[in-house]
Design an enzyme around this catalytic site. Sequence first.
Site, PDB file in Angstrom:
ATOM      1  N   ASP A   1       9.112   3.143   1.560  1.00 22.45           N
ATOM      2  CA  ASP A   1       7.946   3.926   1.945  1.00 22.45           C
ATOM      3  C   ASP A   1       7.741   3.733   3.446  1.00 22.45           C
ATOM      4  OD1 ASP A   1       5.554   5.105   2.427  1.00 22.45           O
ATOM      5  OD2 ASP A   1       4.438   4.055   0.851  1.00 22.45           O
TER       6      ASP A   1
ATOM      7  N   THR B   1       1.500  23.921  -4.701  1.00 27.48           N
ATOM      8  CA  THR B   1       1.266  25.188  -4.000  1.00 27.48           C
ATOM      9  C   THR B   1       1.838  25.174  -2.584  1.00 27.48           C
ATOM     10  OG1 THR B   1      -0.790  25.443  -5.231  1.00 27.48           O
ATOM     11  CG2 THR B   1      -0.490  26.867  -3.306  1.00 27.48           C
TER      12      THR B   1
ATOM     13  N   LYS C   1       2.129  10.674   8.292  1.00 30.08           N
ATOM     14  CA  LYS C   1       1.551  10.153   9.550  1.00 30.08           C
ATOM     15  C   LYS C   1       2.221  10.750  10.799  1.00 30.08           C
ATOM     16  CE  LYS C   1      -0.458   5.905   7.701  1.00 30.08           C
ATOM     17  NZ  LYS C   1      -1.877   5.807   7.915  1.00 30.08           N
TER      18      LYS C   1
ATOM     19  N   PHE D   1       0.862  -1.196   0.000  1.00 32.20           N
ATOM     20  CA  PHE D   1       0.000   0.000   0.000  1.00 32.20           C
ATOM     21  C   PHE D   1       0.890   1.234   0.000  1.00 32.20           C
ATOM     22  CE2 PHE D   1      -2.392   3.560   1.419  1.00 32.20           C
ATOM     23  CZ  PHE D   1      -3.651   3.366   0.875  1.00 32.20           C
TER      24      PHE D   1
END
Length: 501
Positions: free
Chosen positions: A326, A381, A357, A217
């Site tokens: 990751d 941005t 997280k 994931f």
Amino acid sequence: MLASSALRHFRKSVTKTFPCSTCLAKQTFTSHATKCTAKEPDQPLIKTNVPGPRSEALKQELGTVQNSGSVVFFTDYDRSQGNYIADADGNLLLDLYMQIASMPLGYNHPRLIQTVKNAQNLALFVNRPALSCFPPLQWMIRLRNALLSMAPPGLNSVQTMACGACSVENCLKSMFMTYQRQMRGGKPPSQEELQSCLINEPPGCPNLTVVSFSNAFHGRTMGALSMTHAKWVHKLDNPQPIWPIAQFPRLQYPLDQFERENRAEEDRCLAMVEELIEKFNKLDRPVVGICVEPIQGEGGDNMASPYFFQSLQNITKKNRISLMFDEVQTGCGATGKMWAHEHFNLDEPPDLVSFSKKMLTGGFFFRDHLMPQEAGRIFNTWVGDPSKVILLEEVAKVIKEQDLLKQVNETGKYLISSLEEAQVKFDGLISRTRGLGTHVAIDFKDPTSRDHFIKEARNKGINLGGSGSQTLRFRPSLILEKKHVDIFMDVFYSVVKEMYD
Ligand code: PSZ
């Protein structure tokens, strides 16, 4: 001038007394925060089923404007404290899930409250900047004190981002851009490349690929989703590129009894990675990197040995491609080291490490050769939020001052040994106790019993989550203590005994 008069006004307004949100004592913010002795509850307090009627009503109301099906319960964040989450019905639950692994110091930590109340931080909470264009004066100090002080060994560069998926997304882009830059050997891109990229065609948009793993994931944006293979609910109906997917090892537990089988399983998966790289290179879909979670989170808390990850790194070095970890779910101390990949004794640092997280801000660390050469290539941005980095700076300090990584290791060992003991007693119902630090999981015999356990544990005051099809996962804050494990184990035994009889 305007700013300082605004500041004076703010100071004046906050020197009035008001109840401390952590201990509820009447106070002025300037003096109280450092002294606040806010205490979390001693134990869970359950008044209704969880979710209770008020949560159900709010969920129904939310359902009139969006799909609210994933809501577990509405939360009273004012009354949540430390390891305890308060719900809309007056229940207090010991939270071992912590907003899907994303609260480093539990709820309403006095030091974070103090940070928010510090008038010097006010402007960065109020004015969210376009960071790539207008970074705040003290940005470099903030980066050093917060992110760089926590960086994995050997990774000196960092890019902030807003969330986990966009951190992964920009790691992918860094890998692709770096690969192409190296292929051009110092020459600028051709006119044909500059034109064709605008209509999604090669050579400007080349058919580059990244290896990911079964049950991985990495987030739900399109690039991250291409490497996500955990559940259909994430994927269905979205077009996806043809990228190589290798199998992630499925280890047998206890590890010391299955050494030979587990090594064979890891070798099988490693061979698959090598074959896929060769195959995709031949298909003219060159592989530029491997992306992997140190412990697969959503896909069922799947772990592999240091040997597996060392071998993956060797494969990336041999093929001159990138290795990306990751660490969105595993990072920031949950495994007892700041970064889970530090458990693997790699020869060299990985090339990229994504985070979010518990780090409060998203982003990624990367090795120097991945530094973008042109302005505006890794850009959006906000590229993160300085107010989150200010909070992270305080988190980093608290982790060090209170030696929280040591606490995570000790509490984690205690949790694992308590679960291992229970696993023997409830053989056939629970198995495969595993984890590092407090990043721990067990399996139930099937999805129904896992889901039943989570529901019953909630009704008895413990908030937990699942991963994969039948895994129960623990994702507490770094402030979890042995006494909390004892409270959990009491509930665990009472629920599991009923299920076992
Ligand atoms: O269902 C979901 O979208 C969930 S539930 C838990 C997550 C996502 N985890 C997020 C996550 C992760 O665990 C790893 C290893 N990589 C990337 C992500 C994406 O982070 P966010 O959710 O911030 O985009």
